[in-house]
Write a protein that holds these residues in place. Structure first.
Motif, short mmCIF file in Angstrom:
data_model
loop_
_atom_site.label_atom_id
_atom_site.label_comp_id
_atom_site.label_asym_id
_atom_site.label_seq_id
_atom_site.Cartn_x
_atom_site.Cartn_y
_atom_site.Cartn_z
N HIS A 55 1.08 -1.36 -0.06
CA HIS A 55 -0.12 0.02 0.05
C HIS A 55 0.88 1.29 -0.18
O HIS A 55 0.54 2.22 -0.46
CB HIS A 55 -0.93 -0.03 1.11
N ASP A 56 1.92 1.18 0.74
CA ASP A 56 2.74 2.45 0.78
C ASP A 56 3.48 2.54 -0.55
O ASP A 56 3.65 3.72 -0.97
CB ASP A 56 3.89 2.09 1.97
N LEU A 57 3.95 1.35 -1.36
CA LEU A 57 4.40 1.56 -2.73
C LEU A 57 3.39 2.22 -3.45
O LEU A 57 3.79 3.11 -4.24
CB LEU A 57 4.99 0.36 -3.17
N ASN A 58 2.37 1.96 -3.40
CA ASN A 58 1.16 2.18 -4.39
C ASN A 58 0.92 3.77 -3.99
O ASN A 58 0.92 4.63 -5.07
CB ASN A 58 0.01 1.49 -4.16
N ARG A 59 0.91 4.19 -2.93
CA ARG A 59 0.87 5.56 -2.63
C ARG A 59 1.91 6.39 -3.07
O ARG A 59 1.65 7.58 -3.55
CB ARG A 59 0.73 5.61 -0.81
N VAL A 60 3.05 6.09 -2.93
CA VAL A 60 4.34 6.88 -3.45
C VAL A 60 4.35 6.90 -4.84
O VAL A 60 4.37 7.97 -5.55
CB VAL A 60 5.83 6.04 -2.97
N ILE A 61 3.71 5.73 -5.76
CA ILE A 61 3.72 5.79 -6.91
C ILE A 61 2.88 6.83 -7.51
O ILE A 61 2.98 7.43 -8.46
CB ILE A 61 3.33 4.38 -7.77
#
Length: 90
Positions: A55-61
């Motif tokens: 989820h954090d990676l999707n948020r950063v992207i």
């Protein structure tokens, strides 16, 4: 036949080591329930950590995409402002 001092010390050391091993096992198992040996909560926590990381990676992207889009719009607007004809060139 008498035993030497080194044999007595070796036997005493062996006894203390055996007692320590049994005591450690007793301390580990004392007041333990079957749920303490269940690996599923640890696996569940590890899985939740991986899901959180996703989820954090999707948020950063998504944030990087929005930033790129806003930067492109700002650059286009600035280019239009700077390339507009001034009053002396009409």
């Amino acid at each position: 036949m008498t035993n030497s001092l080194s044999e007595w010390v070796a036997f005493l050391s062996l006894g203390v080591g055996f007692w320590a091993a049994c005591a450690a096992l007793l301390y580990l198992l004392h007041d333990a329930s079957l749920a303490d040996f269940d690996p599923r909560p640890a696996l569940r926590r590890a899985h939740q950590g991986l899901v959180h990381a996703g989820h954090d990676l999707n948020r950063v992207i998504a944030h990087a995409e929005r930033l790129a889009r806003r930067s492109a719009l700002s650059a286009a607007a600035l280019l239009l402002l700077l390339s507009a004809p001034t009053g002396g060139t009409r």
